[in-house]
Design an enzyme around this catalytic site. Sequence first.
Site, PDB file in Angstrom:
ATOM      1  N   TRP A 164       0.802  -1.224   0.000  1.00  0.00           N
ATOM      2  CA  TRP A 164       0.000   0.000   0.000  1.00  0.00           C
ATOM      3  C   TRP A 164       0.841   1.283   0.000  1.00  0.00           C
ATOM      4  O   TRP A 164       0.348   2.357   0.372  1.00  0.00           O
ATOM      5  CB  TRP A 164      -0.934   0.046   1.232  1.00  0.00           C
ATOM      6  N   ARG A 273     -30.653  23.540  -9.504  1.00  0.00           N
ATOM      7  CA  ARG A 273     -31.531  22.397  -9.826  1.00  0.00           C
ATOM      8  C   ARG A 273     -32.902  22.586  -9.168  1.00  0.00           C
ATOM      9  O   ARG A 273     -32.997  22.768  -7.946  1.00  0.00           O
ATOM     10  CB  ARG A 273     -30.865  21.126  -9.283  1.00  0.00           C
ATOM     11  N   ILE A 371     -27.250  15.114  -2.349  1.00  0.00           N
ATOM     12  CA  ILE A 371     -27.796  16.375  -2.894  1.00  0.00           C
ATOM     13  C   ILE A 371     -27.788  16.334  -4.422  1.00  0.00           C
ATOM     14  O   ILE A 371     -28.710  16.793  -5.084  1.00  0.00           O
ATOM     15  CB  ILE A 371     -26.985  17.588  -2.376  1.00  0.00           C
ATOM     16  N   GLU A 397      -3.152   6.133   7.778  1.00  0.00           N
ATOM     17  CA  GLU A 397      -2.505   7.004   8.785  1.00  0.00           C
ATOM     18  C   GLU A 397      -3.102   6.760  10.175  1.00  0.00           C
ATOM     19  O   GLU A 397      -3.308   7.684  10.953  1.00  0.00           O
ATOM     20  CB  GLU A 397      -2.665   8.490   8.422  1.00  0.00           C
ATOM     21  N   GLU A 401     -10.590   3.594  14.399  1.00  0.00           N
ATOM     22  CA  GLU A 401     -10.831   2.877  15.667  1.00  0.00           C
ATOM     23  C   GLU A 401      -9.588   2.963  16.548  1.00  0.00           C
ATOM     24  O   GLU A 401      -9.665   3.191  17.752  1.00  0.00           O
ATOM     25  CB  GLU A 401     -11.148   1.390  15.419  1.00  0.00           C
TER      26      GLU A 401
HETATM   27  C1  FAD Z   1      -5.126   4.148   0.131  1.00  0.00           C
HETATM   28  C2  FAD Z   1      -4.131   3.694   1.145  1.00  0.00           C
HETATM   29  C3  FAD Z   1      -2.872   4.270   1.173  1.00  0.00           C
HETATM   30  C4  FAD Z   1      -1.912   3.836   2.101  1.00  0.00           C
HETATM   31  N1  FAD Z   1      -0.648   4.373   2.069  1.00  0.00           N
HETATM   32  C5  FAD Z   1       0.315   3.859   2.899  1.00  0.00           C
HETATM   33  C6  FAD Z   1       1.672   4.317   2.816  1.00  0.00           C
HETATM   34  O1  FAD Z   1       1.999   5.213   2.038  1.00  0.00           O
HETATM   35  N2  FAD Z   1       2.594   3.741   3.631  1.00  0.00           N
HETATM   36  C7  FAD Z   1       2.272   2.758   4.525  1.00  0.00           C
HETATM   37  O2  FAD Z   1       3.162   2.278   5.235  1.00  0.00           O
HETATM   38  N3  FAD Z   1       0.983   2.301   4.628  1.00  0.00           N
HETATM   39  C8  FAD Z   1       0.005   2.828   3.836  1.00  0.00           C
HETATM   40  N4  FAD Z   1      -1.286   2.369   3.921  1.00  0.00           N
HETATM   41  C9  FAD Z   1      -1.615   1.331   4.889  1.00  0.00           C
HETATM   42  C10 FAD Z   1      -2.455   1.851   6.042  1.00  0.00           C
HETATM   43  O3  FAD Z   1      -1.675   2.643   6.906  1.00  0.00           O
HETATM   44  C11 FAD Z   1      -3.106   0.641   6.740  1.00  0.00           C
HETATM   45  O4  FAD Z   1      -4.086   0.168   5.848  1.00  0.00           O
HETATM   46  C12 FAD Z   1      -3.733   0.994   8.075  1.00  0.00           C
HETATM   47  O5  FAD Z   1      -2.726   1.222   9.039  1.00  0.00           O
HETATM   48  C13 FAD Z   1      -4.664  -0.129   8.599  1.00  0.00           C
HETATM   49  O6  FAD Z   1      -4.024  -1.360   8.523  1.00  0.00           O
HETATM   50  P1  FAD Z   1      -4.768  -2.600   7.809  1.00  0.00           P
HETATM   51  O7  FAD Z   1      -5.271  -2.130   6.496  1.00  0.00           O
HETATM   52  O8  FAD Z   1      -3.823  -3.733   7.820  1.00  0.00           O
HETATM   53  O9  FAD Z   1      -6.028  -2.908   8.719  1.00  0.00           O
HETATM   54  P2  FAD Z   1      -6.047  -3.718  10.107  1.00  0.00           P
HETATM   55  O10 FAD Z   1      -4.929  -3.268  10.972  1.00  0.00           O
HETATM   56  O11 FAD Z   1      -6.192  -5.162   9.815  1.00  0.00           O
HETATM   57  O12 FAD Z   1      -7.399  -3.173  10.726  1.00  0.00           O
HETATM   58  C14 FAD Z   1      -8.684  -3.591  10.242  1.00  0.00           C
HETATM   59  C15 FAD Z   1      -9.749  -2.964  11.122  1.00  0.00           C
HETATM   60  O13 FAD Z   1      -9.573  -3.386  12.476  1.00  0.00           O
HETATM   61  C16 FAD Z   1      -9.475  -2.254  13.321  1.00  0.00           C
HETATM   62  N5  FAD Z   1      -8.565  -2.545  14.434  1.00  0.00           N
HETATM   63  C17 FAD Z   1      -7.259  -2.907  14.382  1.00  0.00           C
HETATM   64  N6  FAD Z   1      -6.747  -3.051  15.610  1.00  0.00           N
HETATM   65  C18 FAD Z   1      -7.760  -2.757  16.474  1.00  0.00           C
HETATM   66  C19 FAD Z   1      -7.867  -2.708  17.890  1.00  0.00           C
HETATM   67  N7  FAD Z   1      -6.829  -2.979  18.688  1.00  0.00           N
HETATM   68  N8  FAD Z   1      -9.069  -2.403  18.427  1.00  0.00           N
HETATM   69  C20 FAD Z   1     -10.125  -2.096  17.634  1.00  0.00           C
HETATM   70  N9  FAD Z   1     -10.081  -2.115  16.302  1.00  0.00           N
HETATM   71  C21 FAD Z   1      -8.909  -2.437  15.725  1.00  0.00           C
HETATM   72  C22 FAD Z   1      -8.965  -1.135  12.439  1.00  0.00           C
HETATM   73  O14 FAD Z   1      -9.312   0.120  12.971  1.00  0.00           O
HETATM   74  C23 FAD Z   1      -9.666  -1.435  11.139  1.00  0.00           C
HETATM   75  O15 FAD Z   1     -10.964  -0.909  11.156  1.00  0.00           O
HETATM   76  C24 FAD Z   1      -2.263   2.820   3.029  1.00  0.00           C
HETATM   77  C25 FAD Z   1      -3.557   2.267   3.005  1.00  0.00           C
HETATM   78  C26 FAD Z   1      -4.474   2.703   2.093  1.00  0.00           C
HETATM   79  C27 FAD Z   1      -5.852   2.089   2.092  1.00  0.00           C
END
Ligand code: FAD
Length: 419
Positions: A164, A273, A371, A397, A401
Amino acid sequence: MPLYSNLSQMNFELSKEQRSFVDRVDAACTSIRQYEEKCYLEEKFNDRIVPVFGKIGMLGCPISKKYGGLGYDMLTYALAIERIGEEGSSLRTFFSAHTSIGQLVLQGWASEEQKKEYLPDTASGKSVMAFALTEPAAGSDPTSMAMKFEKKGDHFVLKGKKHWIGNGTFAGVMTTYAKDADSGRISAFIVDRDSPGLRTEEMKNKMGLLTVKNAEIYFDNCIVPRKKLLGKLGQGLNIAYSALIDGRLSVAAGAVGVMKDCLSECMAHAKSREQHGSPLAKKQLIQEHIARIAVGIESSRWLVYRAAMARQKLHEYVEGLKQEEREWQTRLDRNNKEYSTLRNKADNLAAIAKFHASNASFEAANRSVQIFGSFGYLKTARVARHFLDSRATIIYEGANEVLELKIASQVLGDSYRTY
Ligand SMILES: Cc1cc2nc3c(=O)[nH]c(=O)nc-3n(C[C@H](O)[C@H](O)[C@H](O)COP(=O)(O)OP(=O)(O)OC[C@H]3O[C@@H](n4cnc5c(N)ncnc54)[C@H](O)[C@@H]3O)c2cc1C
């Protein structure tokens, strides 16, 4: 509680020079608007970003003049990002990856030699930056990362995969994070694109953010010279977490821009509109949508400006330290109360701003699509793109949650920390 004190110190007056910079950003945004929209529909990187924004110095806006940047403070940078956010979170994400979690990490943590090697080239646009922390099995919890490094003679060998990574398909330089194969402690590294063993692949099928390119990055026994260690061995997590303060601030600032654009699009549409004999803008239920978007803008922007000022204070404190104090000790030294108070404040205000503004911008985009009715259900509509793009800001970032838990533990105290 220090977080909520010092309201009297809020002063958002910009100098003439700062104002004229934000005007230049405005003109640059306007000049690429149509092309950005075209690129979005074609799902390609907007190759005019670097030349157009490089020309006005935006590629090094908060980077010290000493290293080729404009040397602007964090509030000015946030206002510039807010304006860029109006063009969409896709364009804004480029800057977050390049500057907020890219260059600012080097400005805060790199040695003098490293800063001189990387900051001028990235501020001029000769090279773009990326931040590679997330892995398939380590998202919200970077401590569970699988990427390893070994020390071998005068270099490190990195093994693992990140995914990502914004700007990752073409960034000339990135910071990345790996665990010591022996001790398990995480360190940070500066990695050049042409490092032996580094390979990137574009991630396809994204829901939105279609002009910014995300990559899977493979470190197949990737060779990184010893002098590219960022900070000291074992400081990786501290560095990554400090990067996220800036990342969150930029997401929040961009979200304000998104809401401003939603409001302006909706006002124009709702006034022109007509249905049931009068403009949509005269319908009370449509006015509720408009009012809620306006509330989202105002409530978010003050959080962003306050967080930017707290971040600026932290920056000024670190800049004011003597060189030997700055050489990595102070930041880890829990006995430096002033530093840790400033850092906690910047960290928490950025988390609050990001949490609130990202939720508000997604809600604003959703209301805007409503809208517009069917006209908002086309990717050619600005509000539709805001809807698709702002969804990501609730995930990256720091997923919201996790930010809620972070904010709660700041209020309740560390012993109530649940993650
Ligand atoms: C468009 C995009 C751009 C990105 N760009 C970068 C980048 O430039 N560099 C980089 O390093 N990363 C990047 N990322 C990664 C991003 O930082 C991660 O997707 C993010 O940190 C969440 O990790 P995950 O997707 O593995 O979700 P998970 O960590 O698996 O989380 C899934 C869900 O579980 C929840 N959750 C997790 N732990 C807990 C807890 N303890 N209690 C309650 N809820 C919890 C989360 O809030 C989320 O809703 C990017 C992601 C996207 C989608």
